[in-house]
Design a protein around this motif. Structure first.
Motif, PDB file in Angstrom:
ATOM      1  N   SER A  82       0.845  -1.196   0.000  1.00 16.70           N
ATOM      2  CA  SER A  82       0.000   0.000   0.000  1.00 16.70           C
ATOM      3  C   SER A  82       0.878   1.243   0.000  1.00 16.70           C
ATOM      4  O   SER A  82       1.663   1.460   0.924  1.00 16.70           O
ATOM      5  CB  SER A  82      -0.916   0.008   1.229  1.00 16.70           C
ATOM      6  OG  SER A  82      -1.630   1.223   1.306  1.00 16.70           O
ATOM      7  N   VAL A  83       0.754   2.041  -1.054  1.00 15.66           N
ATOM      8  CA  VAL A  83       1.500   3.302  -1.167  1.00 15.66           C
ATOM      9  C   VAL A  83       0.501   4.378  -1.582  1.00 15.66           C
ATOM     10  O   VAL A  83       0.357   4.703  -2.760  1.00 15.66           O
ATOM     11  CB  VAL A  83       2.647   3.201  -2.202  1.00 15.66           C
ATOM     12  CG1 VAL A  83       3.482   4.485  -2.194  1.00 15.66           C
ATOM     13  CG2 VAL A  83       3.538   2.004  -1.926  1.00 15.66           C
ATOM     14  N   PRO A  84      -0.234   4.935  -0.635  1.00 17.26           N
ATOM     15  CA  PRO A  84      -1.297   5.889  -0.969  1.00 17.26           C
ATOM     16  C   PRO A  84      -0.771   7.282  -1.309  1.00 17.26           C
ATOM     17  O   PRO A  84      -1.246   8.293  -0.783  1.00 17.26           O
ATOM     18  CB  PRO A  84      -2.146   5.900   0.302  1.00 17.26           C
ATOM     19  CG  PRO A  84      -1.197   5.575   1.385  1.00 17.26           C
ATOM     20  CD  PRO A  84      -0.182   4.639   0.796  1.00 17.26           C
ATOM     21  N   ASP A  85       0.215   7.324  -2.165  1.00 14.05           N
ATOM     22  CA  ASP A  85       0.840   8.588  -2.562  1.00 14.05           C
ATOM     23  C   ASP A  85       1.284   8.444  -4.009  1.00 14.05           C
ATOM     24  O   ASP A  85       2.318   7.843  -4.304  1.00 14.05           O
ATOM     25  CB  ASP A  85       2.033   8.882  -1.655  1.00 14.05           C
ATOM     26  CG  ASP A  85       2.693  10.226  -1.965  1.00 14.05           C
ATOM     27  OD1 ASP A  85       2.520  10.742  -3.092  1.00 14.05           O
ATOM     28  OD2 ASP A  85       3.396  10.749  -1.076  1.00 14.05           O
ATOM     29  N   MET A  86       0.493   9.000  -4.929  1.00 13.44           N
ATOM     30  CA  MET A  86       0.790   8.860  -6.353  1.00 13.44           C
ATOM     31  C   MET A  86       2.180   9.366  -6.696  1.00 13.44           C
ATOM     32  O   MET A  86       2.905   8.749  -7.468  1.00 13.44           O
ATOM     33  CB  MET A  86      -0.252   9.622  -7.192  1.00 13.44           C
ATOM     34  CG  MET A  86      -1.505   8.848  -7.478  1.00 13.44           C
ATOM     35  SD  MET A  86      -2.489   9.643  -8.773  1.00 13.44           S
ATOM     36  CE  MET A  86      -2.923  11.177  -7.975  1.00 13.44           C
TER      37      MET A  86
END
Length: 438
Positions: A82-86
């Motif tokens: 999970s990398v919620p940073d485009m």
């Protein structure tokens, strides 16, 4: 997931090589060609890195699907993160340290292609005879650039008209507005004001107007690029009608009063005017009903209908703007075949159904719309039927798409706040965007 799209809105695809022979299309997800990085006789799976934007409960849903894919075959092992940073994902890809597959929003496809970041998918699709014929055309097109397909949509995002049945009935209406003329008539009659002129009940879909601008222009028969794809057309008739409708409503009740009403509300929480029963007509997406009924657990008697059509042009009914959550393979991915294996598996009809059932979204494949698993999603059938309408269109895909959208939004805001006339705003849109299409 679509809640994420309001702030800006999905996943990626993949099938494979060597081993299993089954890649004969049918929306299936079995590997069908050879991959030099396969497990061979060692029995050890090769790793596929998948970074995704979801977190929390939604991230847990994604991990469930990853586990299901890993258990479905013995060639690849997808490792999710999970990398919620485009921006963080894009920086990692640019440095060569990014994932093999990731998700993003369709409005970013073209700019990423122009930066050389995306792998074309056409070769994989042709190699495996992978069936994309049942994808919503506008959603599939949102992943194309310069004749090639670079991203696949897992869901479809577009807006419809929500209306409070009780408020309409109290005003003498037994059906929602069908044309833009009726929309304005209804909106004026449905609006209630306080003694000081401030708005008590809003009749017009002015909140949240982020969903109004482009969608209304498309619904009114406009388009933002010429048929030959060579000229940007922000000054289209649909945009003019959309601006003039909002201007007419705001002139009737005062722009300051409407802005004050809007600023006192928050989207999809207890102060949301539609949820409070203080907004009669609302433009919103397929996530709206799920949030109201299943998340906020509010009991509101509302209906869902397509956007109003231009007066005298019923053939344009059901128009609007389509976007999508998409998956793509970075051009410098270390395991492209593995990425395609996972992505194509996820985009297969049965797995797309599982994904969208968990997220309460509308799948990008129309063949999934009759699946029993999706029927309990609030307003699902209304959106599923609307998704088949050929009048839905995608915003033009090109490198300066973001700049083009900003020009339109900025000038629209000036016009509906009476800083410019509609014609002045349209002319500026045209002038400022004249050199964006290269």
């Amino acid at each position: 997931m679509l809640k994420r799209k309001w702030v800006t809105t999905t996943l990626a695809l993949i099938l494979t090589a060597a081993l299993v022979a089954c890649g004969n299309g049918n929306n299936g997800g079995s590997p069908s060609s050879t991959d030099k990085g396969n497990s061979g006789s060692s029995g050890k799976k090769t790793e596929v890195s998948f970074w995704y934007l979801w977190g929390g409960v939604e991230g847990e849903y994604v991990e469930e699907l990853i586990s299901e894919f890993n258990a479905s075959q013995d060639q690849y092992e997808v490792k999710g993160l999970s990398v919620p940073d485009m921006q963080k994902i894009i920086v990692a890809i640019s440095s060569g340290e990014g994932p093999d597959v990731t998700d993003n929003f369709s409005n970013n496809t073209a700019s990423y292609v122009e930066k050389g970041m995306l792998e074309p998918l056409d070769t994989y699709i042709e190699r495996d005879n992978y069936d994309v014929s049942d994808f919503v055309p506008a959603a599939l097109d949102s992943g194309r650039y310069d004749g090639k397909l670079y991203a696949l949509p897992i869901n479809v995002n577009f807006n419809m008209m929500f209306y409070n049945k009780s408020l309409l009935a109290a005003a003498g209406y037994d059906a929602p507005p069908q044309t833009e003329e009726e929309l304005l008539e209804y909106a004026i009659k449905l609006t209630e004001t306080n003694a000081d002129g401030t708005i008590k009940v809003m009749g017009f879909p002015d909140f949240p107007n982020v969903y109004y601008t482009n969608s209304m222009a498309f619904a009114m028969g406009g388009d933002f690029i010429s048929e030959d794809g060579k000229t940007l057309t922000p000054d289209n008739e649909g945009m003019k009608k959309g601006i003039e409708l909002m201007q007419a409503y705001r002139k009737q009740f005062g722009a300051d009063n409407i802005l004050k009403f809007n600023s006192s509300a928050k989207y999809l929480d207890a102060t949301d005017p539609f949820i409070q029963g203080n907004q009669a007509i609302r433009f919103d997406g397929p996530w709206f009903g799920h949030t109201v009924k299943n998340v906020l657990k509010k009991d509101i008697d509302y209906g869902v209908a397509p956007y109003p059509a231009p007066a005298g042009k019923p053939e344009l009914a059901g128009g609007g703007e389509v976007s999508a959550s998409t998956f793509f393979i970075p051009s410098n991915a270390k395991n492209k075949d593995g990425a395609w294996a996972f992505m194509s598996w996820l985009m297969a009809k049965e797995n797309m159904v599982k994904f969208n059932d968990k997220f309460a979204n509308l799948p990008a494949r129309t063949s999934a719309y009759d699946d029993p698993a999706l029927q309990d999603i609030p307003d699902f059938q209304a959106f599923a039927e609307a998704a088949k309408n050929p009048n839905l269109k995608a915003f033009p895909t090109f490198g300066e798409q973001g700049s083009y959208g900003k020009v339109i939004t900025d000038e629209f805001e000036l016009a509906v706040n009476f800083k410019k006339t509609a014609d002045e705003a349209l002319k500026t849109m045209k002038d400022k965007s004249a050199n964006l299409l290269k």
